[in-house]
Design an enzyme around this catalytic site. Structure first.
Site, mmCIF file in Angstrom:
data_model
loop_
_atom_site.group_PDB
_atom_site.id
_atom_site.type_symbol
_atom_site.label_atom_id
_atom_site.label_comp_id
_atom_site.label_asym_id
_atom_site.label_seq_id
_atom_site.Cartn_x
_atom_site.Cartn_y
_atom_site.Cartn_z
ATOM 1 N N CYS A 34 35.680 25.538 16.700
ATOM 2 C CA CYS A 34 36.346 24.599 17.617
ATOM 3 C C CYS A 34 37.252 23.559 16.972
ATOM 4 C CB CYS A 34 35.297 23.860 18.449
ATOM 5 S SG CYS A 34 34.469 24.898 19.650
ATOM 6 N N GLU A 81 31.987 22.669 27.582
ATOM 7 C CA GLU A 81 30.694 22.679 26.889
ATOM 8 C C GLU A 81 30.766 21.756 25.672
ATOM 9 O OE1 GLU A 81 30.186 24.025 23.746
ATOM 10 O OE2 GLU A 81 32.176 24.889 23.458
ATOM 11 N N ASN A 88 36.124 16.736 20.107
ATOM 12 C CA ASN A 88 36.165 17.493 18.852
ATOM 13 C C ASN A 88 37.129 16.870 17.854
ATOM 14 O OD1 ASN A 88 34.186 19.361 19.353
ATOM 15 N ND2 ASN A 88 35.566 20.893 20.188
ATOM 16 N N ALA A 141 26.378 22.349 20.027
ATOM 17 C CA ALA A 141 26.473 22.540 18.576
ATOM 18 C C ALA A 141 25.640 23.760 18.212
ATOM 19 C CB ALA A 141 25.964 21.304 17.843
ATOM 20 N N GLU A 142 26.219 24.668 17.430
ATOM 21 C CA GLU A 142 25.464 25.860 17.037
ATOM 22 C C GLU A 142 24.241 25.458 16.222
ATOM 23 O OE1 GLU A 142 27.568 29.302 15.559
ATOM 24 O OE2 GLU A 142 29.352 28.586 16.585
ATOM 25 N N LYS A 147 37.211 17.218 26.254
ATOM 26 C CA LYS A 147 36.657 18.188 25.301
ATOM 27 C C LYS A 147 37.464 18.202 24.010
ATOM 28 C CE LYS A 147 34.726 21.897 23.522
ATOM 29 N NZ LYS A 147 33.452 21.851 22.831
ATOM 30 N N LYS A 196 40.903 24.586 15.855
ATOM 31 C CA LYS A 196 41.598 25.166 17.002
ATOM 32 C C LYS A 196 41.932 24.092 18.040
ATOM 33 C CE LYS A 196 39.413 27.776 20.130
ATOM 34 N NZ LYS A 196 38.778 28.947 20.754
ATOM 35 N N ARG A 253 28.448 20.624 -1.106
ATOM 36 C CA ARG A 253 27.662 20.055 -0.009
ATOM 37 C C ARG A 253 26.765 18.899 -0.460
ATOM 38 N NH1 ARG A 253 29.617 21.621 5.009
ATOM 39 N NH2 ARG A 253 30.422 23.728 4.801
#
Length: 480
Positions: A272, A157, A220, A160-161, A216, A275, A447
């Site tokens: 992600c 997959e 990332n 993106a959240e 994948k 990890k 930010r």
């Protein structure tokens, strides 16, 4: 009727299966999970995860061709295509601890599939897994096959959240990897046919298994690398008087580079990036590639350095101690428009300040008090195990209080740390906030969302990542 079963009703399995059910009304889709509370939530009006557009799709399809159930074995045995979307946390002990993926849940899913299957199956890796996982799964299934033919596909997959539904409706690409055998190619075509209901054929890419699995992790790693690159530049900008936003804009205008993922910040988070890079590092080390492993390790080192640098800047600016001082934390989620706190930079920043005995008042519009306390009292990587295997009641961190809004959080505080780029923080009444703070009043913008000149005119001492330093801060270098 083709039957699809997805093992795992989380951030990936739920939305992906909902969209497949919506776009493929002739396919029956069942999402199964051993967590009764999670399946109950999927069958209720209060879904277990928030994604814009998800609730409408689930309500439209649920009970027609989309089902959520805890009878895992029944639906696995009946399915033609089985998606496996279970947790693959980073190992915390044993061989590869701190880097390798823990495939315990994946292996148990594979053994269960072998035990209950009575017909040929296509098994699809949907979780992010190490390269060559498919080979291990194939062996488990083959040794327990009872004459049944299993084909393993990798279909990672790329969601993106916050935009998962749009990403599923209009993906940049759908990647399907399989064996280069006649059976393997037939399995690829079967899954391709599902996606072809709504995805243009030129966006469905087919590869061998290992290329799909590695793609994948590589995607990332490349995205995280860009964030660490601009964050490394932000430190240099502060040292030289350059403005990282101007540098990023100039660099991003180069069409070979492009403007995305070039925003300096307190660091990257989410479930992600770290990890997957740790996983990549471990794979490189196992394949005798230490130089390559060290290259990718540096992406995480820079990310950790950025968080430490931020904490050090806060402490050194405030007379080299925050002991007993109230610090307001605005934002705890790893990015705006989500309540997800997995690997959020806020955890390390808060722990760093707590280590110096600060008192924290935290406000985030989407994150619950229980979640914040759980994150601040948990060990690293605990978050990535299923909820029912996590500690039931988190320890309360005494120096932490949770506020109802930004004004309560900042009242009587010595300093403010902005750690999530929520839109509401841009329009706060900073004059009101300043009037209710201890003086000198500090704002540490992790930010880069505030109007620095406006805040300085009010009277704040302002630190923004990668921006020319406030005169106050120039005499107080942050010690890395």
């Amino acid at each position: 009727m083709v039957k699809i079963c997805c093992i795992g009703a989380g951030y990936v399995g739920g939305p992906t299966m909902a969209v497949i059910a919506l776009k493929c009304p002739s396919i029956e889709v069942v999402v199964v999970d051993i967590s009764v509370s999670r399946i109950t939530a999927w069958n209720s009006d209060q879904l277990p995860i928030y994604e814009p557009g998800l609730e409408q799709i689930v309500k439209q399809c649920r009970g027609k061709n989309l089902f959520f159930n805890t009878d895992v074995e029944k639906h696995v045995s009946e399915a033609d295509i089985i998606f496996v979307s279970v947790n693959t946390p980073t190992k915390t002990r044993g061989l590869g601890a701190g880097k390798a993926a823990d495939l315990t849940y994946w292996e148990s899913a594979a053994r269960m599939i072998a035990n209950v299957s009575t017909s040929n199956k296509i098994v699809v890796e949907k979780s992010t897994v190490p390269v060559k996982t498919a080979e291990a799964i194939e062996k488990i299934l083959a040794f327990n096959s009872k004459g049944i033919n299993y084909q393993i596909l990798s279909n990672p997959e790329f969601l993106a959240e916050g935009t998962a539904i749009q990403d599923l409706f209009n993906p940049d690409r759908v990647l399907i990897g399989g064996r280069e055998t006649p059976d393997g190619q037939r399995a690829i075509q079967a899954l391709k046919h599902v996606y072809a209901h709504w995805v243009p054929e030129d966006k469905i890419i087919t590869t061998n298994l290992w290329s799909a699995e590695l793609s994948k992790l590589a995607a990332n790693a490349f995205l995280a690398q860009r964030i660490s690159s601009v964050n490394a530049m932000s430190a240099l900008c502060e040292a030289t008087g350059a403005d990282v936003a101007q540098v990023s804009d100039a660099v991003g205008k180069d069409t070979r580079i492009g403007p995305k993922f070039l925003t300096a910040s307190v660091g990257f988070g989410g479930s992600c990036f770290q990890k997957d890079i740790l996983n990549l590092v471990y794979i490189c080390e196992c394949n005798g590639l230490p130089e390559v492993a060290n290259y990718w390790k540096q992406v995480i080192k820079v990310n950790d350095h950025q968080k430490n640098r931020f904490v050090n800047r806060v402490v050194s600016s405030m007379f080299n101690t925050v002991s007993g001082k109230k610090i307001a934390i605005l934002g705890f989620a790893f990015k705006k428009d989500t309540g997800d706190t997995r690997e959020t930079p806020a955890i390390d920043v808060c722990k760093g300040l707590l280590g110096d005995k600060a008192r924290l008042s935290i406000y985030d519009p989407q994150v619950t008090e229980d979640q914040i306390q759980r994150d601040l009292s948990s060990n690293k990587f605990d978050w990535d195990h299923p909820v029912h295997l996590q500690p039931m009641s988190p320890n309360t961190v005494k120096q932490v209080s949770i506020a109802w809004d930004a004004y309560e959080a900042t009242k009587e505080s010595h300093g403010i740390c902005i750690l999530t780029e929520w839109d509401e923080f841009k329009s706060l009444d900073f004059q009101r906030i300043f009037d209710n703070m201890q003086k000198p009043a500090f704002v540490f913008d992790g930010r880069n969302i505030v109007d620095v000149k406006k805040l300085r005119d009010i009277g704040f001492i302002v630190y923004s990542i990668g921006k020319p330093l406030d005169p106050w801060l120039k005499d107080m270098p942050a010690v890395a």
